[in-house]
Scaffold this motif. Structure first.
Motif, PDB file in Angstrom:
ATOM      1  N   PHE A  91       0.788  -1.222   0.000  1.00 43.95           N
ATOM      2  CA  PHE A  91       0.000   0.000   0.000  1.00 43.95           C
ATOM      3  C   PHE A  91       0.828   1.283   0.000  1.00 43.95           C
ATOM      4  CE2 PHE A  91      -2.425  -3.396   2.019  1.00 43.95           C
ATOM      5  CZ  PHE A  91      -3.540  -3.426   1.207  1.00 43.95           C
ATOM      6  N   CYS A  92       2.049   1.232   0.549  1.00 43.64           N
ATOM      7  CA  CYS A  92       2.839   2.470   0.592  1.00 43.64           C
ATOM      8  C   CYS A  92       4.270   2.296   0.089  1.00 43.64           C
ATOM      9  CB  CYS A  92       2.847   3.036   2.015  1.00 43.64           C
ATOM     10  SG  CYS A  92       3.872   2.090   3.175  1.00 43.64           S
ATOM     11  N   GLY A  93       4.729   1.069  -0.086  1.00 40.20           N
ATOM     12  CA  GLY A  93       6.065   0.837  -0.602  1.00 40.20           C
ATOM     13  C   GLY A  93       7.159   0.753   0.443  1.00 40.20           C
ATOM     14  N   ALA A  94       6.835   1.019   1.713  1.00 38.05           N
ATOM     15  CA  ALA A  94       7.845   0.903   2.774  1.00 38.05           C
ATOM     16  C   ALA A  94       8.198  -0.560   3.008  1.00 38.05           C
ATOM     17  CB  ALA A  94       7.317   1.538   4.065  1.00 38.05           C
ATOM     18  N   GLY A  95       9.328  -0.790   3.679  1.00 40.07           N
ATOM     19  CA  GLY A  95       9.730  -2.152   3.959  1.00 40.07           C
ATOM     20  C   GLY A  95       8.765  -2.840   4.901  1.00 40.07           C
ATOM     21  N   ALA A  96       8.346  -4.055   4.562  1.00 41.22           N
ATOM     22  CA  ALA A  96       7.393  -4.807   5.376  1.00 41.22           C
ATOM     23  C   ALA A  96       7.876  -6.232   5.548  1.00 41.22           C
ATOM     24  CB  ALA A  96       6.013  -4.798   4.732  1.00 41.22           C
ATOM     25  N   SER A  97       7.868  -6.723   6.795  1.00 42.23           N
ATOM     26  CA  SER A  97       8.278  -8.096   7.066  1.00 42.23           C
ATOM     27  C   SER A  97       7.090  -8.986   7.420  1.00 42.23           C
ATOM     28  CB  SER A  97       9.286  -8.121   8.223  1.00 42.23           C
ATOM     29  OG  SER A  97       8.712  -7.586   9.402  1.00 42.23           O
ATOM     30  N   VAL A  98       5.891  -8.422   7.395  1.00 39.94           N
ATOM     31  CA  VAL A  98       4.677  -9.159   7.728  1.00 39.94           C
ATOM     32  C   VAL A  98       3.783  -9.212   6.501  1.00 39.94           C
ATOM     33  CG1 VAL A  98       2.586  -9.170   9.160  1.00 39.94           C
ATOM     34  CG2 VAL A  98       4.776  -8.500  10.155  1.00 39.94           C
ATOM     35  N   VAL A  99       3.185 -10.385   6.254  1.00 35.09           N
ATOM     36  CA  VAL A  99       2.224 -10.516   5.163  1.00 35.09           C
ATOM     37  C   VAL A  99       0.848 -10.794   5.749  1.00 35.09           C
ATOM     38  CG1 VAL A  99       3.886 -11.271   3.434  1.00 35.09           C
ATOM     39  CG2 VAL A  99       2.754 -12.968   4.861  1.00 35.09           C
TER      40      VAL A  99
END
Length: 451
Positions: A91-99
């Protein structure tokens, strides 16, 4: 949620701010999920169920022990691990480690749609900020038992005002349930108040109402045109226009058999300013036209003129229509007033008012009759009728405005179509209508409770 009140932009929200929001969020979710069905807190669970029907907090198999449930809800909002692999947030392009799967996201497919992700993919990457925002959504939106409405606007100040009022309302729902709120409040009214309080003029506004309760998700989009703010400012600054607006609101108010208000006219009038994306909405001009042609309503000449001026102001400011209909209106009024039965001729015109073919035939009849009678007035000829009887953009709206002008002309000439007698009580009523603001804070507070 109060910690974010002083933040003017998402970039100002710190990790500590998110921790505070998560603490409030988890507490509210757990209280709602564990509330008895006859308790007021259960209504907030209904709100959550309408948005996240398969989540750990709303599913029928959710834990009933507070500690177990709270742990599961807290896991939804854990920080993204600094040492773990990350993917760009969907949704925002930031780093995410959770799906996340669809069970935690609002407005996704029903449980019947199983294969929404490619094989071997566990979910959509969602960063912590977006995960918190997804579950903070019902606080800042206008919620009912089964749906939520969010505002998208060119004015961030208006968006903020809309969200702040809804956060206060959400707190009331958690404490007293929906039964603790008066009937009839609508998001359209809150949106117009937000636009006014933000001081916006040219500003397009969109309301998105949606539901996802595991049955059939739906989305309804309604919009205002950019000039609605200009129209509102003009009504607020003009006594006859304010009178017309409040007459409209009074006509739309509905009561039950005990005399209690079941539909607030102020709320219903605000709804008419919004246009549904699918075209399935009633227009303000159509509503005013129906009021003016209603034979059961005895409008005074001042009332009729106020409603007609309101219709003209809306057409000019919002729809961009600035057509001179006076010559054609005069032609029809002359024909009606000159007959042996003005009431019968008015009824004939009312029947033809919205039909291009019928109106064209009536205009030809009126024109011919006045010529044969030797009228000394220069009559509006066929070239003046063309915009009204051709199937072209805004012809339908122009026919409604024409009817309003004809109605006013007839009453100004003393042709009886529902004149009310003058009286001191009537004058007090007029003064009250003309001096009240278009968007009355007293009405708003009645619907919403103190701000």
């Amino acid at each position: 949620m109060a910690v974010l009140a002083d933040r003017d932009a998402p970039q100002q929200v710190s990790a500590a701010d998110l921790d505070a929001v998560v603490s409030d969020l988890v507490g509210d979710v757990c209280r709602a999920a564990l509330s008895p069905k006859d308790g007021s807190g259960y209504d907030w669970w209904k709100v959550l169920f309408a948005l996240y029907p398969n989540s750990k907090a709303t599913h029928s198999t959710r834990p009933r022990e507070r500690g177990v449930l709270q742990k599961g809800v807290e896991e939804l909002f854990t920080p993204d691990g600094s040492g773990s692999a990350t993917l760009p947030c969907t949704f925002c392009g930031a780093g995410a480690s959770v799906v996340w799967g669809k069970s935690n996201l609002p407005l996704f497919d029903t449980s019947k749609a199983l294969n929404t992700l490619p094989p071997g993919i566990a979910g959509w990457p969602v960063c912590r900020g977006c995960r918190v925002a997804m579950w903070a959504l019902p606080y800042g939106s206008w919620v009912t038992v089964g749906s939520a409405t969010v505002l998208s606007c060119e004015s961030t100040a208006a968006e903020r005002e809309f969200a702040q009022r809804n956060v206060r309302r959400a707190r009331r729902i958690m404490q007293a349930g929906f039964t603790g709120l008066p009937v009839g409040a609508r998001p359209e009214y809150v949106a117009l108040v937000a636009l006014r309080d933000a001081g916006t003029d040219l500003c397009a506004t969109t309301l998105l109402s949606f539901k996802n309760d595991n049955q059939e998700p739906w989305l309804r989009v309604t919009r205002t045109r950019r000039a609605v703010g200009v129209f509102m400012a003009r009504v607020d600054a003009n006594a006859p226009l304010r009178r017309g607006w409040h007459l409209l609101a009074r006509a739309l108010t509905r009561h039950d058999t005990q005399g209690r208000v079941v539909a607030s006219g102020a709320q219903e009038a605000a709804r008419l300013v919004f246009e549904a994306e699918d075209g399935a909405s009633r227009s303000l001009l159509r509503q005013l036209f129906e009021l003016l042609q209603d034979a059961n309503r005895s409008w005074s000449s001042g009332d009729r003129e106020a409603l007609a001026r309101l219709a003209s102001a809306f057409a000019k400011e919002v729809l961009g229509m600035d057509t001179d209909l006076a010559p054609v209106a005069t032609l029809i009024a002359d024909w009606i007033a000159g007959g042996s039965s003005p009431r019968g001729r008015f009824a004939e015109y009312r029947n033809a008012a919205l039909s291009d073919y019928k109106l064209g035939a009536l205009l030809m009849q009126a024109y011919s009759r006045l010529l044969l009678d030797g009228s000394s007035v220069q009559l509006a000829g066929p070239e003046g009728w063309e915009p009204l009887i051709r199937r072209r953009p805004r012809a339908w709206e122009q026919r409604m405005l024409l009817f309003a002008q004809v109605s006013v002309l007839l009453q100004q000439r003393g042709v009886t179509i529902g004149e009310k007698p003058d009286s001191p009580e009537e004058q007090r009523r007029i003064d009250e209508l003309e001096n009240r603001p278009m968007l009355d804070e007293d009405v708003f507070d009645y619907e919403m409770g103190p701000a």
